[in-house]
Motif scaffolding. Sequence first.
Motif, PDB file in Angstrom:
ATOM      1  N   GLY A  98      11.038   4.209  -3.742  1.00 12.51           N
ATOM      2  CA  GLY A  98      10.248   4.178  -4.607  1.00 12.51           C
ATOM      3  C   GLY A  98      10.867   5.234  -6.631  1.00 12.51           C
ATOM      4  N   ASP A  99      11.101   6.197  -6.207  1.00 12.55           N
ATOM      5  CA  ASP A  99      12.293   6.925  -7.341  1.00 12.55           C
ATOM      6  C   ASP A  99      13.719   6.234  -7.381  1.00 12.55           C
ATOM      7  OD1 ASP A  99      10.085   8.104  -8.212  1.00 12.55           O
ATOM      8  OD2 ASP A  99      10.249   9.968  -6.867  1.00 12.55           O
ATOM      9  N   THR A 100      14.157   5.616  -8.732  1.00 12.47           N
ATOM     10  CA  THR A 100      15.068   5.129  -9.101  1.00 12.47           C
ATOM     11  C   THR A 100      15.963   6.336  -8.509  1.00 12.47           C
ATOM     12  OG1 THR A 100      14.673   3.990 -10.792  1.00 12.47           O
ATOM     13  CG2 THR A 100      16.583   4.208 -10.376  1.00 12.47           C
ATOM     14  N   CYS A 138       1.244  -1.129   0.041  1.00 11.79           N
ATOM     15  CA  CYS A 138       0.344   0.332  -0.195  1.00 11.79           C
ATOM     16  C   CYS A 138       0.409   1.051  -0.391  1.00 11.79           C
ATOM     17  CB  CYS A 138      -0.612  -0.061   1.129  1.00 11.79           C
ATOM     18  SG  CYS A 138      -2.182   1.291   1.627  1.00 11.79           S
ATOM     19  N   SER A 139       0.934   2.143  -1.198  1.00 15.34           N
ATOM     20  CA  SER A 139       1.919   2.880  -0.950  1.00 15.34           C
ATOM     21  C   SER A 139       1.642   4.499  -0.567  1.00 15.34           C
ATOM     22  CB  SER A 139       1.333   3.745  -2.626  1.00 15.34           C
ATOM     23  OG  SER A 139       0.621   4.284  -3.147  1.00 15.34           O
ATOM     24  N   ASP A 140       0.929   4.174   0.189  1.00 11.85           N
ATOM     25  CA  ASP A 140       0.052   5.736   1.350  1.00 11.85           C
ATOM     26  C   ASP A 140       0.762   5.190   2.569  1.00 11.85           C
ATOM     27  OD1 ASP A 140      -1.555   6.454  -0.566  1.00 11.85           O
ATOM     28  OD2 ASP A 140      -3.461   6.436  -0.539  1.00 11.85           O
ATOM     29  N   LEU A 141       0.243   3.814   2.397  1.00 12.87           N
ATOM     30  CA  LEU A 141       0.497   3.077   3.755  1.00 12.87           C
ATOM     31  C   LEU A 141       2.356   3.378   4.649  1.00 12.87           C
ATOM     32  CD1 LEU A 141      -0.343  -0.521   6.303  1.00 12.87           C
ATOM     33  CD2 LEU A 141       1.738   0.750   5.695  1.00 12.87           C
ATOM     34  N   ILE A 175       6.532  -0.548  -0.402  1.00  6.47           N
ATOM     35  CA  ILE A 175       7.281  -1.575   0.679  1.00  6.47           C
ATOM     36  C   ILE A 175       6.037  -3.083   0.524  1.00  6.47           C
ATOM     37  CG2 ILE A 175       6.752  -2.921   3.343  1.00  6.47           C
ATOM     38  CD1 ILE A 175       6.966   0.514   4.178  1.00  6.47           C
ATOM     39  N   ASP A 176       5.998  -3.942  -0.019  1.00  3.66           N
ATOM     40  CA  ASP A 176       5.594  -5.254  -0.480  1.00  3.66           C
ATOM     41  C   ASP A 176       5.682  -6.303   1.546  1.00  3.66           C
ATOM     42  OD1 ASP A 176       5.552  -4.900  -2.371  1.00  3.66           O
ATOM     43  OD2 ASP A 176       6.862  -5.818  -3.871  1.00  3.66           O
ATOM     44  N   PHE A 177       4.965  -6.110   2.183  1.00  2.00           N
ATOM     45  CA  PHE A 177       4.727  -6.779   3.183  1.00  2.00           C
ATOM     46  C   PHE A 177       4.656  -8.339   2.927  1.00  2.00           C
ATOM     47  CE2 PHE A 177       3.583  -2.781   4.690  1.00  2.00           C
ATOM     48  CZ  PHE A 177       4.278  -2.154   6.120  1.00  2.00           C
ATOM     49  N   ARG A 178       4.960  -9.016   3.549  1.00  2.00           N
ATOM     50  CA  ARG A 178       5.079 -10.434   3.193  1.00  2.00           C
ATOM     51  C   ARG A 178       3.788 -10.922   4.391  1.00  2.00           C
ATOM     52  NH1 ARG A 178       9.195 -14.798   0.505  1.00  2.00           N
ATOM     53  NH2 ARG A 178       8.031 -17.137   1.975  1.00  2.00           N
ATOM     54  N   GLY A 210      -6.818   2.076  -6.472  1.00  2.00           N
ATOM     55  CA  GLY A 210      -5.367   1.058  -7.310  1.00  2.00           C
ATOM     56  C   GLY A 210      -4.524   0.892  -5.982  1.00  2.00           C
ATOM     57  N   GLN A 211      -4.035   1.638  -5.062  1.00  2.00           N
ATOM     58  CA  GLN A 211      -2.615   2.764  -4.141  1.00  2.00           C
ATOM     59  C   GLN A 211      -2.366   0.496  -3.362  1.00  2.00           C
ATOM     60  OE1 GLN A 211      -5.770   3.142  -3.185  1.00  2.00           O
ATOM     61  NE2 GLN A 211      -6.342   3.889  -1.358  1.00  2.00           N
TER      62      GLN A 211
END
Length: 243
Positions: A95-97, A36-39, A138-141, A234-235
Amino acid sequence: MTYDWNGSLADGFAILLGRPLGDFDRQATYALYYSCSDLAQELFDEKFDPGVLARGEIVHPPYPSISILGELLEGWDLIAPHWSIDLGRSLFRAGDTGEGAALGLPQLDEGMTGADLGRELVERQWKPRKLRKTFPEIDFRIHTDGSLYDAMRAATATMTGPGEIFETGPVHGVEARWEQALAALPDTELREHLSNLCRDEQTARSDGAYYLGARDPGLQSGAPVVAAWRIGEGQAFSAVVQS
């Protein structure tokens, strides 16, 4: 006759996946990720303890060792607050390279596990808020047992037994093809619950989720996607992958 809840779940998952669970590689490991990008932008505040990452903790609701996470999940998602999360194996990326390198942490541009990022933060004695400058992703596992069945249970919030599934709201706006396919499930509670996760794109902007099938919603890992859902505007998304 005893009701076979596990069998009903397997039937429901087979409908969503397009084939029985037994047709998938049983030797593979399956995982669920949530992003979740906002989170992610709000996570790194003064309440955030990088030591929790460095220790690779698996945190459980209501996340007493990282209270800000619990507060954010409660505000952003219906299913996520019920998950146990493996912070050490979660994935973090700028988020930005180039933002990671600009901060002095170039590894963040390629992506880091939570454990690696936590150790860097602790060793450098950085305040977590500093990471906000990188617009982190973040991709939370989610913590599961590694099976496809358990990953799908977590993804669909069917970790509990019959009669114990939490409410997801009235069923409406279900995409026609999934409404027709899920009609084969005789269990009304399960059918309605899974239907809420198969709404059409417009309805899913405010209720339930939009089912993407095996399309990659934008994972960092690049692992093959088995099933994915887009949430809200979509966030946010969740995805079951074969790793």
